[in-house]
Design a protein around this motif. Structure first.
Motif, mmCIF file in Angstrom:
data_model
loop_
_atom_site.group_PDB
_atom_site.id
_atom_site.type_symbol
_atom_site.label_atom_id
_atom_site.label_comp_id
_atom_site.label_asym_id
_atom_site.label_seq_id
_atom_site.Cartn_x
_atom_site.Cartn_y
_atom_site.Cartn_z
ATOM 1 N N LEU A 390 0.850 -1.182 0.000
ATOM 2 C CA LEU A 390 0.000 0.000 0.000
ATOM 3 C C LEU A 390 0.889 1.238 0.000
ATOM 4 O O LEU A 390 1.923 1.264 0.666
ATOM 5 C CB LEU A 390 -0.895 0.034 1.241
ATOM 6 N N VAL A 391 0.487 2.259 -0.744
ATOM 7 C CA VAL A 391 1.242 3.512 -0.787
ATOM 8 C C VAL A 391 0.273 4.682 -0.610
ATOM 9 O O VAL A 391 -0.737 4.777 -1.312
ATOM 10 C CB VAL A 391 2.009 3.678 -2.113
ATOM 11 N N VAL A 392 0.596 5.551 0.317
ATOM 12 C CA VAL A 392 -0.217 6.738 0.597
ATOM 13 C C VAL A 392 0.364 7.926 -0.162
ATOM 14 O O VAL A 392 1.585 8.034 -0.329
ATOM 15 C CB VAL A 392 -0.248 7.022 2.117
ATOM 16 N N HIS A 393 -0.496 8.812 -0.614
ATOM 17 C CA HIS A 393 -0.057 10.012 -1.331
ATOM 18 C C HIS A 393 -0.947 11.184 -0.957
ATOM 19 O O HIS A 393 -1.892 11.040 -0.165
ATOM 20 C CB HIS A 393 -0.071 9.771 -2.844
ATOM 21 N N HIS A 394 -0.667 12.346 -1.529
ATOM 22 C CA HIS A 394 -1.337 13.563 -1.075
ATOM 23 C C HIS A 394 -2.813 13.612 -1.436
ATOM 24 O O HIS A 394 -3.556 14.442 -0.896
ATOM 25 C CB HIS A 394 -0.614 14.807 -1.614
ATOM 26 N N GLN A 395 -3.275 12.729 -2.313
ATOM 27 C CA GLN A 395 -4.693 12.689 -2.650
ATOM 28 C C GLN A 395 -5.446 11.599 -1.894
ATOM 29 O O GLN A 395 -6.575 11.270 -2.233
ATOM 30 C CB GLN A 395 -4.856 12.547 -4.169
ATOM 31 N N ILE A 396 -4.804 11.051 -0.864
ATOM 32 C CA ILE A 396 -5.463 10.153 0.086
ATOM 33 C C ILE A 396 -5.654 10.926 1.389
ATOM 34 O O ILE A 396 -4.686 11.353 2.004
ATOM 35 C CB ILE A 396 -4.619 8.888 0.349
ATOM 36 N N SER A 397 -6.900 11.110 1.786
ATOM 37 C CA SER A 397 -7.191 11.843 3.019
ATOM 38 C C SER A 397 -7.202 10.895 4.210
ATOM 39 O O SER A 397 -7.222 9.665 4.057
ATOM 40 C CB SER A 397 -8.546 12.542 2.910
ATOM 41 N N GLU A 398 -7.226 11.458 5.400
ATOM 42 C CA GLU A 398 -7.330 10.616 6.597
ATOM 43 C C GLU A 398 -8.668 9.881 6.617
ATOM 44 O O GLU A 398 -8.764 8.753 7.093
ATOM 45 C CB GLU A 398 -7.146 11.456 7.858
ATOM 46 N N ASN A 399 -9.694 10.529 6.096
ATOM 47 C CA ASN A 399 -10.995 9.864 5.991
ATOM 48 C C ASN A 399 -10.914 8.656 5.052
ATOM 49 O O ASN A 399 -11.546 7.626 5.288
ATOM 50 C CB ASN A 399 -12.052 10.843 5.468
ATOM 51 N N ASP A 400 -10.142 8.796 3.969
ATOM 52 C CA ASP A 400 -9.937 7.668 3.058
ATOM 53 C C ASP A 400 -9.283 6.494 3.793
ATOM 54 O O ASP A 400 -9.639 5.331 3.578
ATOM 55 C CB ASP A 400 -9.043 8.076 1.887
ATOM 56 N N VAL A 401 -8.315 6.813 4.655
ATOM 57 C CA VAL A 401 -7.629 5.776 5.417
ATOM 58 C C VAL A 401 -8.602 5.041 6.325
ATOM 59 O O VAL A 401 -8.610 3.799 6.393
ATOM 60 C CB VAL A 401 -6.471 6.387 6.239
ATOM 61 N N HIS A 402 -9.451 5.789 7.013
ATOM 62 C CA HIS A 402 -10.412 5.156 7.923
ATOM 63 C C HIS A 402 -11.437 4.330 7.147
ATOM 64 O O HIS A 402 -11.836 3.243 7.599
ATOM 65 C CB HIS A 402 -11.112 6.220 8.772
ATOM 66 N N TYR A 403 -11.840 4.820 5.999
ATOM 67 C CA TYR A 403 -12.777 4.049 5.180
ATOM 68 C C TYR A 403 -12.126 2.748 4.723
ATOM 69 O O TYR A 403 -12.725 1.669 4.769
ATOM 70 C CB TYR A 403 -13.236 4.870 3.975
ATOM 71 N N ALA A 404 -10.879 2.832 4.265
ATOM 72 C CA ALA A 404 -10.169 1.644 3.817
ATOM 73 C C ALA A 404 -10.043 0.624 4.949
ATOM 74 O O ALA A 404 -10.266 -0.579 4.750
ATOM 75 C CB ALA A 404 -8.780 2.025 3.293
ATOM 76 N N LEU A 405 -9.720 1.097 6.146
ATOM 77 C CA LEU A 405 -9.605 0.196 7.287
ATOM 78 C C LEU A 405 -10.930 -0.479 7.607
ATOM 79 O O LEU A 405 -10.970 -1.673 7.942
ATOM 80 C CB LEU A 405 -9.089 0.960 8.504
ATOM 81 N N GLY A 414 -15.838 -9.978 8.634
ATOM 82 C CA GLY A 414 -17.283 -9.962 8.452
ATOM 83 C C GLY A 414 -18.000 -9.054 9.405
ATOM 84 O O GLY A 414 -19.228 -9.069 9.511
ATOM 85 N N ALA A 415 -17.246 -8.213 10.116
ATOM 86 C CA ALA A 415 -17.873 -7.316 11.099
ATOM 87 C C ALA A 415 -17.250 -5.946 11.005
ATOM 88 O O ALA A 415 -16.054 -5.810 10.726
ATOM 89 C CB ALA A 415 -17.690 -7.866 12.511
ATOM 90 N N PRO A 416 -18.034 -4.878 11.244
ATOM 91 C CA PRO A 416 -17.472 -3.526 11.250
ATOM 92 C C PRO A 416 -16.601 -3.319 12.475
ATOM 93 O O PRO A 416 -16.704 -4.043 13.470
ATOM 94 C CB PRO A 416 -18.721 -2.628 11.295
ATOM 95 N N SER A 417 -15.688 -2.339 12.400
ATOM 96 C CA SER A 417 -14.871 -2.024 13.546
ATOM 97 C C SER A 417 -15.725 -1.398 14.638
ATOM 98 O O SER A 417 -16.865 -0.995 14.424
ATOM 99 C CB SER A 417 -13.757 -1.053 13.143
ATOM 100 N N GLU A 418 -15.164 -1.290 15.836
ATOM 101 C CA GLU A 418 -15.885 -0.718 16.967
ATOM 102 C C GLU A 418 -16.341 0.698 16.639
ATOM 103 O O GLU A 418 -15.554 1.539 16.207
ATOM 104 C CB GLU A 418 -15.000 -0.719 18.201
ATOM 105 N N ASN A 419 -17.603 0.979 16.830
ATOM 106 C CA ASN A 419 -18.199 2.291 16.525
ATOM 107 C C ASN A 419 -18.150 2.616 15.028
ATOM 108 O O ASN A 419 -18.416 3.726 14.626
ATOM 109 C CB ASN A 419 -17.526 3.404 17.303
ATOM 110 N N GLY A 420 -17.753 1.620 14.197
ATOM 111 C CA GLY A 420 -17.728 1.815 12.762
ATOM 112 C C GLY A 420 -16.604 2.690 12.281
ATOM 113 O O GLY A 420 -16.533 3.073 11.134
ATOM 114 N N ILE A 421 -15.674 3.061 13.196
ATOM 115 C CA ILE A 421 -14.617 4.017 12.832
ATOM 116 C C ILE A 421 -13.278 3.515 13.365
ATOM 117 O O ILE A 421 -13.180 2.981 14.450
ATOM 118 C CB ILE A 421 -14.917 5.426 13.411
ATOM 119 N N TYR A 422 -12.231 3.760 12.601
ATOM 120 C CA TYR A 422 -10.874 3.528 13.070
ATOM 121 C C TYR A 422 -10.265 4.859 13.427
ATOM 122 O O TYR A 422 -10.435 5.842 12.743
ATOM 123 C CB TYR A 422 -10.025 2.842 11.976
#
Length: 422
Positions: A390-405, A414-422
């Motif tokens: 995986l490679v992060v760049h300036h067009q990847i936001s922190e929100n993108d990271v949390h969505y990807a996680l 098969g289950a969402p993370s706690e509170n649906g957010i990382y």
């Protein structure tokens, strides 16, 4: 995030939503869009957004992609509006005749940043490295010492051999991207054996080192290799495709980091996000020879200032974003390491590149994982049958990271993370 729902004749509704969604929240949004489509089935719904969050709505529920997060490489970035404007308005001339003013400005700027006498724009990092090796190894049958896991040796089509007649002598790369100094010295050919051996003329380093996860070579280590090269009358070239990432991570100015090098290839289209090109730097005599080789290899371009204009914007605007990219990569690594079935060496994540492994015994394969991720709009780069890059760049936001996680979590467990957010 604003989502505009419009029909012919005007806007029907405008919704404001928090952009920090988990995969579960995006499923709810999918259902909402499907419902609105069914209500307005005689009309056509358009969904648009801001903050680089793409919503693509398809009437077929199985083919709905809510968001795209491209983590394949930092080479996938799109030119910014500032870059496009600079390209459209670039002052240009014939660069083969050395008259393009924008190319000259870029080359001068990169040479200044790296502390070298001159620079030369080339279409790619591969050409930049090839030219650099060929300038230093003018005699066919010369030998270059380089890492067994470095980009020049693995990913550049063997060009130094097939085109330049240069023999590679590899030394094992350590997990941090370095080569042991004593092993480098042991690989240098004894001049007394010139009758039967190739002649060692060059040492190559890579900083940051991509295949070891973007690890950074320290200035102290680079200086030691430079001293070794001088001791034996050799040249030192640095493949600095992501040298700005290394400099930011180490907190060392670029010119100091490459001070020991005779030449450096600096890529503008990776971490810095320009659409095309690299700049090689070195002495004026080195660049004069490099310019001739660039023409020989078909890299001489005419009004190249159009491309160099975007590179100048990248230097001006995106170097300052690299630290944020590194932070997001660390967040991504830490999050992935918490997911059952995945393993990341979090401590090794120093810049914007990371690798994760799928645990042995897991029911998940790399092929299946990549396919499932793509269905969620997450694009990654399979490395082996058990490893993904995986490679992060300036067009990847922190929100993108949390969505990807969140997507990784759902796919692996098969289950969402706690509170649906990382």
């Amino acid at each position: 995030m604003y989502i505009y729902l419009s029909v012919p004749g005007g806007v029907l509704a405008a919704l404001f939503l928090d952009v920090r969604f988990s995969a579960f929240h995006f499923h709810e949004l999918s259902c909402l869009l499907i419902f609105l489509y069914e209500v307005l089935q005689q009309q056509r719904i358009f969904c648009s957004q801001f903050s680089r969050l793409r919503c693509i709505f398809y009437p077929n529920r199985k083919n709905m992609v809510i968001k795209t997060v491209d983590l394949r490489s930092d080479t996938v970035t799109k030119p910014t509006e500032g870059m496009r404007a600079a390209m459209a308005n670039a002052e240009v001339d014939d660069d083969v005749l050395c008259h393009d003013p924008t190319a000259h400005r870029l080359e001068t700027e990169v040479a200044k940043i790296t502390g070298k006498e001159a620079g030369l724009f080339v279409p790619s990092g591969t050409m930049g490295n090839l030219i650099s090796v060929l300038v230093h190894c003018e005699v066919r049958g010369s030998e270059v010492i380089l890492g067994n896991n470095c980009h020049i040796h693995i990913y550049e089509n063997g060009g130094i051999s097939t085109i330049g007649g240069v023999h590679p002598r590899t030394v094992k790369n350590n997990e941090d991207g370095t080569m042991d100094i004593d092993l480098i010295e042991a690989a240098i050919r004894d001049p007394k054996g010139a009758l039967v051996y190739p002649t060692t003329r060059l040492i190559c380093l890579e900083n940051s080192h991509a295949n070891t996860g973007g690890r950074c070579l320290s200035v102290e280590y680079t200086d030691k290799v430079g001293e070794l090269a001088k001791k034996h009358g050799l040249k030192l070239h640095i493949d600095g495709a992501r040298i700005f990432n290394a400099a930011v991570a180490l907190g060392v100015p670029v010119d100091r980091l490459v001070q020991a090098a005779d030449s450096v290839s600096v890529c503008i289209s990776k971490g810095l996000g320009a659409p095309v090109g690299s700049v090689i730097v070195g002495s004026e005599s080195f660049i004069a020879k490099a310019r001739r080789l660039r023409k020989t290899l078909g890299g001489g371009m005419r009004q190249v200032g159009i491309l160099c204009a975007a590179a100048l914007v990248a230097l001006r605007e995106n170097v300052g974003k690299l630290q944020s990219d590194h932070k997001k990569a660390k967040i991504l690594a830490e999050g992935l390491n918490k997911i059952k079935g995945l393993a990341v060496n979090v401590a090794s994540v120093e810049t914007n590149i990371l690798y994760f492994d799928i645990d042995e015994g897991s029911n998940m394969t790399v092929q299946k994982l990549c396919k499932n991720l793509e269905e969620h709009g997450i694009l990654v780069m399979p490395e082996t049958s058990t490893r993904v890059r995986l490679v992060v760049h300036h067009q990847i936001s922190e929100n993108d990271v949390h969505y990807a996680l969140s997507c990784f979590q759902r796919i692996m467990t098969g289950a969402p993370s706690e509170n649906g957010i990382y």
